[in-house]
Write a protein that holds these residues in place. Structure first.
Motif, mmCIF file in Angstrom:
data_model
loop_
_atom_site.group_PDB
_atom_site.id
_atom_site.type_symbol
_atom_site.label_atom_id
_atom_site.label_comp_id
_atom_site.label_asym_id
_atom_site.label_seq_id
_atom_site.Cartn_x
_atom_site.Cartn_y
_atom_site.Cartn_z
ATOM 1 N N SER A 1 76.835 -20.824 90.533
ATOM 2 C CA SER A 1 77.013 -19.655 89.654
ATOM 3 C C SER A 1 78.483 -19.286 89.521
ATOM 4 O O SER A 1 78.946 -18.915 88.437
ATOM 5 C CB SER A 1 76.240 -18.446 90.199
ATOM 6 N N ASP B 1 72.558 -20.589 83.598
ATOM 7 C CA ASP B 1 72.531 -20.527 85.055
ATOM 8 C C ASP B 1 71.114 -20.206 85.545
ATOM 9 O O ASP B 1 70.689 -19.064 85.481
ATOM 10 C CB ASP B 1 73.530 -19.479 85.553
ATOM 11 N N GLU B 2 70.423 -21.216 86.004
ATOM 12 C CA GLU B 2 69.032 -21.093 86.469
ATOM 13 C C GLU B 2 68.169 -20.279 85.499
ATOM 14 O O GLU B 2 67.543 -19.287 85.874
ATOM 15 C CB GLU B 2 68.990 -20.482 87.870
HETATM 16 MG MG LIG Z 1 73.447 -19.201 91.531
#
Ligand SMILES: [Mg+2]
Ligand SMILES: Nc1ncnc2c1ncn2[C@@H]1O[C@H](COP(=O)(O)OP(=O)(O)O)[C@@H](O)[C@H]1O
Length: 262
Positions: A61, A181-182
């Motif tokens: 991240s 991000d995810e």
């Molecule tokens: Mg992360």
């Protein structure tokens, strides 16, 4: 899904010349004494889809946030389409607008309708008229399958629908690169595939993407390259096939054994 569906305006489809669009050169980042990004060097070429995997806390991240300049870096450089990411100022706002970001938590504006969520950026930052912004937004909402929700509030939509709106909102700015991000890890299982389908379509349409995800199906279908991060470093860089079938490092083998058996 057919090849006939073209999602992106022509000017957004990269030429596939393979030119480096994002160049990350020896970046370092600390949080206090914690060295979270250690000499990260990699490039994302126009039209390339890069999947980032790695254990929690490995810096995935932070890397995304550094590329969008939501985090400062201590050393090294990041260039986007040949332009050095500036420290601050209007140049930064402009470059940031070229980078679409989708987070794990669907961070739509809670007090704005779905349509307003998607039109706000294009109107404020890109200077589109209301009509032009609405048209672009409805087109994108249609493509992610939620056009019929345009006048609802975010809380009235499912998580999967909200995340598809978040993707449409990022695309409405006509970014050069998308960072995700995810994007599916906060979703209920039955909603994951509807978001992954949109991401696969986007990848096939030639969008340049950096995606943090442990969804191997997506990696196999869409990724050109997998980056495996651990402890702030890029430990392996390989095709999805190579990486998932034949990880080289002990850390990657250990990581894969955990995500494959959970
Ligand atoms: Mg992360
Ligand atoms: N704002 C912050 N302040 C201090 N430490 C942070 C901050 N954000 C992240 N970290 C730490 O940096 C490391 C990398 O975090 P992160 O980039 O979120 O990893 P990942 O996304 O791979 O799980 C972790 O150890 C995390 O606890």
């Amino acid at each position: 899904m057919t090849d006939a569906v073209v999602w992106l305006p022509e000017e957004m489809v990269p030429s596939h010349s393979g030119d480096a669009l994002v160049v990350i050169d020896q970046i370092n980042k600390h949080y206090g004494t914690l060295h979270v990004l250690k000499n990260i060097t990699t490039q994302i070429r126009a039209g390339e889809v890069v999947v980032v995997v790695g254990p929690s806390g490995s810096g995935k991240s932070t890397l995304c946030r550094a590329i969008n300049r939501l985090e400062t870096i201590d050393s090294g450089t990041i260039t986007i389409d040949g332009k050095l990411l500036p420290e601050e100022g209007s140049g930064l706002a402009k470059l940031r607008a070229d980078v679409g970001m989708v987070f794990q938590s669907f961070n739509l504006f809670a007090h704005k309708t779905i349509l307003e969520n998607v039109t706000l950026g294009p109107r404020k930052v890109r200077g589109l008229s209301k009509e032009a912004a609405n048209k672009r937004a409805m087109d994108l909402l249609d493509r992610v399958g939620v056009a019929n929700q345009a006048n609802k509030m975010p809380s009235q939509l499912s998580g999967g629908q909200q995340q598809r709106v978040a993707i449409a909102r990022a695309l409405a700015m006509e970014p050069k690169v998308m960072l995700l991000d995810e994007p599916t890890s906060a979703l209920d299982p039955e909603m994951i595939s509807e978001v992954l389908d949109v991401m696969v379509q986007l990848a096939h349409d030639g969008m340049t993407m950096l995606v943090v995800t442990h969804e191997m199906g997506f990696a196999h279908k869409a990724a050109d390259r997998v980056l495996f991060m651990a402890d702030g470093e890029i430990v392996e860089e390989a095709t999805p096939d190579e990486f998932f079938k034949n990880p080289k490092s002990v850390r990657a083998k250990d990581f894969l054994s955990k995500i494959l058996t959970h």
